[in-house]
Design a protein around this motif. Structure first.
Motif, PDB file in Angstrom:
ATOM      1  N   ALA A 259       0.838  -1.209   0.000  1.00  0.00           N
ATOM      2  CA  ALA A 259       0.000   0.000   0.000  1.00  0.00           C
ATOM      3  C   ALA A 259       0.867   1.251   0.000  1.00  0.00           C
ATOM      4  N   TYR A 260       1.924   1.235   0.789  1.00  0.00           N
ATOM      5  CA  TYR A 260       2.845   2.376   0.802  1.00  0.00           C
ATOM      6  C   TYR A 260       3.526   2.535  -0.547  1.00  0.00           C
ATOM      7  N   GLY A 261       3.761   1.423  -1.249  1.00  0.00           N
ATOM      8  CA  GLY A 261       4.340   1.497  -2.584  1.00  0.00           C
ATOM      9  C   GLY A 261       3.487   2.320  -3.527  1.00  0.00           C
ATOM     10  N   ILE A 262       2.172   2.176  -3.422  1.00  0.00           N
ATOM     11  CA  ILE A 262       1.259   2.976  -4.246  1.00  0.00           C
ATOM     12  C   ILE A 262       1.414   4.449  -3.906  1.00  0.00           C
ATOM     13  N   ILE A 263       1.411   4.746  -2.611  1.00  0.00           N
ATOM     14  CA  ILE A 263       1.501   6.143  -2.147  1.00  0.00           C
ATOM     15  C   ILE A 263       2.849   6.756  -2.516  1.00  0.00           C
ATOM     16  N   ALA A 264       3.916   6.022  -2.266  1.00  0.00           N
ATOM     17  CA  ALA A 264       5.262   6.549  -2.520  1.00  0.00           C
ATOM     18  C   ALA A 264       5.492   6.807  -4.001  1.00  0.00           C
ATOM     19  N   ASN A 265       5.008   5.918  -4.841  1.00  0.00           N
ATOM     20  CA  ASN A 265       5.235   6.084  -6.269  1.00  0.00           C
ATOM     21  C   ASN A 265       4.379   7.196  -6.854  1.00  0.00           C
TER      22      ASN A 265
END
Length: 437
Positions: free
Chosen positions: A266-272
């Motif tokens: 989920a953080y990968g979505i936000i970070a990208n």
């Protein structure tokens, strides 16, 4: 310079650079989309764990490119041709050293680095593959960054934008081909990303044959003083990129402890998505950099202030638009990267998007102010702002707020950091502004 002319130049340089940076940010966003759809949550986790290494490579290229091109632009405004060539030549000398270090790290240390970024057994193989290929292609990434910066500062922002967009579009097309029809998995994703700078440099290579090209490699020994000056002006760009990678590592570790791999996905979505939004502010700041450096070289203080005012106003307006879009469309945005329809991932990502992106107005201000200081050969304030927002505030804030409020505290660490850094940056600017004529 009259008001109409500087606004026209501001619009030209910033628009072209924002478009180019948006394209460049699609390197990772395209990987995020295709990997999430082709390889699922584990693939997305592996990508997010590997991004810090890409940030370090890209940051090193920007450090040399921004530092060297800033000195070049100042010398160009002063019509010092030999110094212009010395700035370019010494930039390439330092590039050669860093490129060798990255390649050796890819050959001999890639497994150790994979362990260091936090990959567990489930995602170790994919993360290792992504990291190793990025390190082996580091010379291409860095050299592309350098040439884009110099071409832009030599008065050809349109060509720089075209090269960035061509590389990024090729990455998107190759991502799809390698991951789906050819079924090359994570290697296909990173190989597509790594070919992009080669395509970009192929387009930039035409500039070397043009008459308007004014930077050339000359036979001379490396100059220590010139190297120090280039690095000093370029370090804030490195800090910004590297610290984003370090922050991702820290956030990954914290989120792994709180929510496991699904939280990291989920953080990968936000970070990208954050990389894309931040790239717009980077595009604005890199767009005004040649103009600021030129004005600084000719001591045009009024134009410097006008350019800074235009950049900050533009960033503020865009921030309002971006946050409204993210706030109202958080659900469909998260769903695009959630092919498996994981309800927990969706819920975490939606909440995170709405909290995390309250930081963007302050982040835009900090990025622009940092480049303002480096463009006018005042690197120390830029170092302070970059270090505060990239390391000294956000990491303690992430641990402290996560301990107090769990995952909500993690999402709030970014806006709290950017707000505090912006406040201090404004104080530094006001004090600096009193010394200007």
């Amino acid at each position: 310079m009259n008001k109409k002319h500087y606004r026209k130049e501001f619009a030209k340089y910033t628009t072209l650079n924002v478009l180019g940076m948006l394209g460049l940010s699609c390197y990772i966003l395209a990987d995020t989309f295709f990997i999430s759809n082709g390889l699922g949550a584990d693939g997305l986790t592996a990508l997010n764990l590997a991004i810090p290494v890409y940030s370090f490579v890209h940051g090193s290229g920007l450090m040399l490119g921004m530092g060297g091109a800033t000195k070049y632009s100042i010398y160009k405004s002063q019509k010092k041709q030999n110094n212009m060539n010395l700035a370019f030549t010494n930039t390439l000398y330092m590039y050669g050293i860093l490129a060798l270090i990255f390649v050796l790290a890819g050959i001999f240390l890639s497994r150790q680095i994979t362990t260091l970024v936090g990959a567990d057994d489930a995602v170790f193989a994919m993360t290792h593959t992504y990291l190793k290929v990025i390190l082996l292609f580091a010379p291409a990434f860095m050299l592309n960054d350098i040439f884009i910066c110099f071409v832009r500062n030599d008065g050809s922002p349109r060509l720089a934008m075209t090269a960035m967009l061509a590389g990024s579009l090729s990455n998107i097309v190759l991502d799809y081909i390698f991951i789906f029809p050819l079924k090359m998995g994570i290697f296909g994703a990173v190989f597509a990303t790594s070919l992009a700078p080669l395509i970009s440099m192929g387009i930039l290579s035409s500039y070397g044959r043009r008459k308007e090209n004014q930077f050339h490699f000359i036979k001379t020994k490396p100059a220590l003083a010139a190297g120090r000056s280039i690095l000093s002006l370029g370090v804030p760009a490195l800090i910004t990129e590297v610290s984003s990678g370090i922050v991702i590592i820290v956030f990954n570790i914290i989120i792994l402890g709180l929510l496991g791999n699904v939280g990291v996905a989920a953080y990968g979505i936000i970070a990208n998505l954050s990389l894309v939004v931040i790239s717009i502010y980077t595009g604005i700041s890199q767009g005004i950099q040649p103009l600021l450096s030129r004005a600084h070289g000719t001591r045009d203080t009024a134009n410097i202030k006008n350019l800074l005012r235009c950049a900050i106003t533009t960033a503020a307006v865009l921030s309002c638009v971006f946050y409204l879009l993210i706030n109202f469309f958080a659900d469909p945005i998260a769903a695009v990267f959630n092919k498996e329809h994981n309800a927990q991932l969706q819920e975490i990502a939606i909440s995170g998007l709405k909290l995390y992106f309250t930081a963007i107005p302050f982040a835009g201000f900090n990025i622009i102010l940092s480049v303002y200081f480096t463009s006018t050969e005042t690197p120390i304030p830029a170092h302070i702002i970059s270090l505060l927002r990239g390391l000294f505030i956000i990491i303690p804030a992430a641990f402290l707020l996560a301990g107090l409020w769990g995952i909500t505290g993690v999402w709030l660490a970014f806006p709290v950091t950017e707000l505090l850094a912006a406040g201090l940056g404004w104080i530094i600017y006001l004090r600096h502004n009193r010394t200007l004529p």
